[in-house]
Design a protein around this motif. Structure first.
Motif, PDB file in Angstrom:
ATOM      1  N   LYS A 273       0.834  -1.223   0.000  1.00 39.27           N
ATOM      2  CA  LYS A 273       0.000   0.000   0.000  1.00 39.27           C
ATOM      3  C   LYS A 273       0.863   1.264   0.000  1.00 39.27           C
ATOM      4  O   LYS A 273       0.413   2.310  -0.436  1.00 39.27           O
ATOM      5  CB  LYS A 273      -0.965   0.008   1.179  1.00 39.27           C
ATOM      6  CG  LYS A 273      -0.288   0.089   2.524  1.00 39.27           C
ATOM      7  CD  LYS A 273      -1.299   0.127   3.640  1.00 39.27           C
ATOM      8  CE  LYS A 273      -0.586   0.073   4.975  1.00 39.27           C
ATOM      9  NZ  LYS A 273      -1.469  -0.047   6.109  1.00 39.27           N
TER      10      LYS A 273
ATOM     11  N   PHE B 240       1.374   4.367 -11.418  1.00 38.62           N
ATOM     12  CA  PHE B 240       0.521   3.198 -11.637  1.00 38.62           C
ATOM     13  C   PHE B 240      -0.397   3.407 -12.845  1.00 38.62           C
ATOM     14  O   PHE B 240      -0.609   2.495 -13.646  1.00 38.62           O
ATOM     15  CB  PHE B 240      -0.304   2.826 -10.401  1.00 38.62           C
ATOM     16  CG  PHE B 240      -1.115   1.587 -10.646  1.00 38.62           C
ATOM     17  CD1 PHE B 240      -0.509   0.333 -10.650  1.00 38.62           C
ATOM     18  CD2 PHE B 240      -2.472   1.666 -10.953  1.00 38.62           C
ATOM     19  CE1 PHE B 240      -1.227  -0.812 -10.949  1.00 38.62           C
ATOM     20  CE2 PHE B 240      -3.199   0.519 -11.249  1.00 38.62           C
ATOM     21  CZ  PHE B 240      -2.579  -0.725 -11.246  1.00 38.62           C
TER      22      PHE B 240
ATOM     23  N   GLY C 141      -9.655   0.177  -3.140  1.00 36.42           N
ATOM     24  CA  GLY C 141      -8.463   0.524  -3.930  1.00 36.42           C
ATOM     25  C   GLY C 141      -8.875   1.066  -5.278  1.00 36.42           C
ATOM     26  O   GLY C 141      -8.612   0.474  -6.317  1.00 36.42           O
ATOM     27  N   SER C 142      -9.542   2.223  -5.266  1.00 36.44           N
ATOM     28  CA  SER C 142     -10.230   2.716  -6.469  1.00 36.44           C
ATOM     29  C   SER C 142      -9.294   3.357  -7.489  1.00 36.44           C
ATOM     30  O   SER C 142      -9.654   3.456  -8.663  1.00 36.44           O
ATOM     31  CB  SER C 142     -11.313   3.706  -6.060  1.00 36.44           C
ATOM     32  OG  SER C 142     -10.772   4.647  -5.137  1.00 36.44           O
ATOM     33  N   GLY C 143      -8.101   3.803  -7.087  1.00 37.00           N
ATOM     34  CA  GLY C 143      -7.160   4.414  -8.044  1.00 37.00           C
ATOM     35  C   GLY C 143      -7.817   5.528  -8.845  1.00 37.00           C
ATOM     36  O   GLY C 143      -8.389   6.459  -8.282  1.00 37.00           O
TER      37      GLY C 143
ATOM     38  N   SER D 195      -4.349   6.567  -1.215  1.00 37.61           N
ATOM     39  CA  SER D 195      -3.634   7.656  -1.892  1.00 37.61           C
ATOM     40  C   SER D 195      -4.529   8.897  -1.908  1.00 37.61           C
ATOM     41  O   SER D 195      -5.305   9.120  -2.836  1.00 37.61           O
ATOM     42  CB  SER D 195      -3.267   7.195  -3.307  1.00 37.61           C
ATOM     43  OG  SER D 195      -2.383   8.093  -3.903  1.00 37.61           O
TER      44      SER D 195
ATOM     45  N   PHE E   2      -8.174  -0.274   3.532  1.00 39.75           N
ATOM     46  CA  PHE E   2      -9.326  -1.185   3.560  1.00 39.75           C
ATOM     47  C   PHE E   2      -9.049  -2.487   4.313  1.00 39.75           C
ATOM     48  O   PHE E   2      -9.955  -3.292   4.499  1.00 39.75           O
ATOM     49  CB  PHE E   2      -9.875  -1.449   2.150  1.00 39.75           C
ATOM     50  CG  PHE E   2      -8.886  -1.996   1.153  1.00 39.75           C
ATOM     51  CD1 PHE E   2      -8.233  -3.198   1.361  1.00 39.75           C
ATOM     52  CD2 PHE E   2      -8.640  -1.316  -0.037  1.00 39.75           C
ATOM     53  CE1 PHE E   2      -7.334  -3.711   0.444  1.00 39.75           C
ATOM     54  CE2 PHE E   2      -7.736  -1.815  -0.976  1.00 39.75           C
ATOM     55  CZ  PHE E   2      -7.084  -3.012  -0.728  1.00 39.75           C
ATOM     56  N   THR E   3      -7.793  -2.706   4.729  1.00 38.10           N
ATOM     57  CA  THR E   3      -7.519  -3.905   5.541  1.00 38.10           C
ATOM     58  C   THR E   3      -7.819  -3.640   7.017  1.00 38.10           C
ATOM     59  O   THR E   3      -7.778  -4.558   7.833  1.00 38.10           O
ATOM     60  CB  THR E   3      -6.042  -4.355   5.420  1.00 38.10           C
ATOM     61  OG1 THR E   3      -5.206  -3.334   5.960  1.00 38.10           O
ATOM     62  CG2 THR E   3      -5.648  -4.623   3.979  1.00 38.10           C
TER      63      THR E   3
ATOM     64  N   GLY F 201      -8.782  -5.328 -10.588  1.00 42.31           N
ATOM     65  CA  GLY F 201      -7.345  -5.098 -10.715  1.00 42.31           C
ATOM     66  C   GLY F 201      -6.477  -6.205 -10.159  1.00 42.31           C
ATOM     67  O   GLY F 201      -5.267  -6.062 -10.082  1.00 42.31           O
TER      68      GLY F 201
ATOM     69  N   THR G 234      -6.036  -6.841  -7.241  1.00 45.22           N
ATOM     70  CA  THR G 234      -5.362  -6.291  -6.053  1.00 45.22           C
ATOM     71  C   THR G 234      -5.354  -7.317  -4.914  1.00 45.22           C
ATOM     72  O   THR G 234      -4.453  -7.300  -4.068  1.00 45.22           O
ATOM     73  CB  THR G 234      -6.054  -4.967  -5.613  1.00 45.22           C
ATOM     74  OG1 THR G 234      -6.057  -4.074  -6.735  1.00 45.22           O
ATOM     75  CG2 THR G 234      -5.328  -4.297  -4.466  1.00 45.22           C
TER      76      THR G 234
HETATM   77  N1  SAH Z   1      -9.025  -0.438  -8.870  1.00 41.67           N
HETATM   78  C1  SAH Z   1      -8.089   0.224  -9.784  1.00 41.67           C
HETATM   79  C2  SAH Z   1      -6.732   0.510  -9.143  1.00 41.67           C
HETATM   80  C3  SAH Z   1      -5.919  -0.722  -8.782  1.00 41.67           C
HETATM   81  S1  SAH Z   1      -4.316  -0.313  -8.156  1.00 41.67           S
HETATM   82  C4  SAH Z   1      -7.912  -0.616 -11.004  1.00 41.67           C
HETATM   83  O1  SAH Z   1      -8.364  -1.749 -11.040  1.00 41.67           O
HETATM   84  O2  SAH Z   1      -7.320  -0.121 -11.983  1.00 41.67           O
HETATM   85  C5  SAH Z   1      -4.554  -0.562  -6.431  1.00 41.67           C
HETATM   86  C6  SAH Z   1      -5.142   0.658  -5.728  1.00 41.67           C
HETATM   87  O3  SAH Z   1      -5.424   0.261  -4.393  1.00 41.67           O
HETATM   88  C7  SAH Z   1      -4.207   1.850  -5.643  1.00 41.67           C
HETATM   89  O4  SAH Z   1      -4.879   3.023  -6.017  1.00 41.67           O
HETATM   90  C8  SAH Z   1      -3.778   1.890  -4.175  1.00 41.67           C
HETATM   91  O5  SAH Z   1      -3.553   3.207  -3.697  1.00 41.67           O
HETATM   92  C9  SAH Z   1      -4.939   1.208  -3.480  1.00 41.67           C
HETATM   93  N2  SAH Z   1      -4.578   0.458  -2.279  1.00 41.67           N
HETATM   94  C10 SAH Z   1      -3.626  -0.505  -2.157  1.00 41.67           C
HETATM   95  N3  SAH Z   1      -3.646  -1.036  -0.926  1.00 41.67           N
HETATM   96  C11 SAH Z   1      -4.629  -0.389  -0.248  1.00 41.67           C
HETATM   97  C12 SAH Z   1      -5.159  -0.489   1.083  1.00 41.67           C
HETATM   98  N4  SAH Z   1      -4.658  -1.362   1.955  1.00 41.67           N
HETATM   99  N5  SAH Z   1      -6.188   0.325   1.441  1.00 41.67           N
HETATM  100  C13 SAH Z   1      -6.712   1.218   0.568  1.00 41.67           C
HETATM  101  N6  SAH Z   1      -6.261   1.359  -0.714  1.00 41.67           N
HETATM  102  C14 SAH Z   1      -5.238   0.571  -1.108  1.00 41.67           C
END
Ligand code: SAH
Length: 257
Positions: A40, A51, A91-93, A117, A144-145, A166, A168
């Motif tokens: 993160k 990214f 993790g909406s980016g 972020s 979000f964790t 993503g 993620t």
């Molecule tokens: N959902 C978007 C972005 C994915 S990148 C897509 O699919 O394109 C991952 C995103 O999650 C990044 O913007 C990062 O800042 C966020 N992120 C990573 N770990 C996180 C956490 N523990 N809590 C909140 N946001 C997080």
């Protein structure tokens, strides 16, 4: 090392509470072998910008694949989610894929982008407010964790659906991922839903190429974490003396960098 520790109290006093946690996590990670740092922290403003560039790279097939899936099946996804939902993205980016969904949903009540972020989250949310006047946009800067409170939309939602694209989820070890999924079930509540995007196992060369791009954007994204530690924590890493390497571990079925 001893010299560095004596300066910590003075350094710590200058840090914001969030930076104190950042420092604590970095120190804990650097004390284990192999050294590790939580994903993160890649995402400060510069990291989020990098990214977005990764998502445009030839080698980074994940975003293109998922956008194609969104494009093809979004009507079905919208029907499954149903009318008057509150959509919560983990993790909406830049919320690029989300726009497909917001366009397909029937009478959505609210969209809650959650991201660590901060600046990037709010810049993205402002654009969404402008483009989606009929949907309440309620950004939350949170990890979000961890425990966080969902905002209450002005109009009651029929259900809460979490969107987690993503791949993620791949940032987490299996036990952490299981904990996160339980948390999502709790957050979305009774009648809630989860729409998740997970990359499949495939040709190792293709996966490794996605994280070792020719232009070196992923390398810069990784090294930005050292720069961030220099900027925010007063560390003295020389990023020029570090090399980026991403390897796929077949047993764990994940990329490690
Ligand atoms: N959902 C978007 C972005 C994915 S990148 C897509 O699919 O394109 C991952 C995103 O999650 C990044 O913007 C990062 O800042 C966020 N992120 C990573 N770990 C996180 C956490 N523990 N809590 C909140 N946001 C997080």
């Amino acid at each position: 090392m001893r010299q560095a520790t004596t300066t910590f109290p003075a350094l710590r006093a200058r840090l914001t509470p969030q930076q104190q946690i950042f420092l604590r996590d970095c120190l804990a990670g650097l004390r284990v072998r192999p050294k590790q740092l939580p994903c993160k922290y890649f995402y400060d403003s510069r990291g989020s910008g990098l990214f977005d560039r990764i998502c445009q790279l030839d080698e980074y097939y994940l975003t293109r694949a998922e956008l194609a899936i969104m494009d093809r099946f979004v009507a079905e996804m919208g029907a499954q989610i149903g009318p008057a939902a509150m959509l919560v993205e983990y993790g909406s980016g830049s919320s690029v894929k989300t726009r497909y969904l917001l366009d397909a949903l029937a009478d959505p009540v609210a969209y809650v982008p959650i991201d660590v972020s901060d600046e990037h989250l709010h810049a993205t949310a402002s654009e969404l407010v402008r483009d989606y006047r009929h949907i309440e946009i309620l950004p939350r800067c949170a990890d979000f964790t961890k425990e966080f409170a969902l905002p209450r939309p002005a109009r009651a939602a029929s259900r809460t659906v979490v969107y987690f694209p993503g791949s993620t989820i791949g940032n987490f070890l299996p036990a952490q991922a299981a904990r996160l999924l339980r948390r999502i079930a709790f957050t979305s509540g009774a009648g809630g839903g989860l729409l998740i995007g997970i990359d499949l196992q495939k040709d190792v060369a293709r996966i490794e190429a996605a994280y070792n791009d020719r232009l070196g954007v992923t390398a810069e994204f990784n090294l930005n974490l050292l720069r961030r530690m220099n900027r925010e924590l007063g560390a003295d890493f020389n990023p020029g003396r570090f090399a980026h390497q991403a390897c796929y571990h077949r047993d764990a079925a994940r990329i490690e960098m």
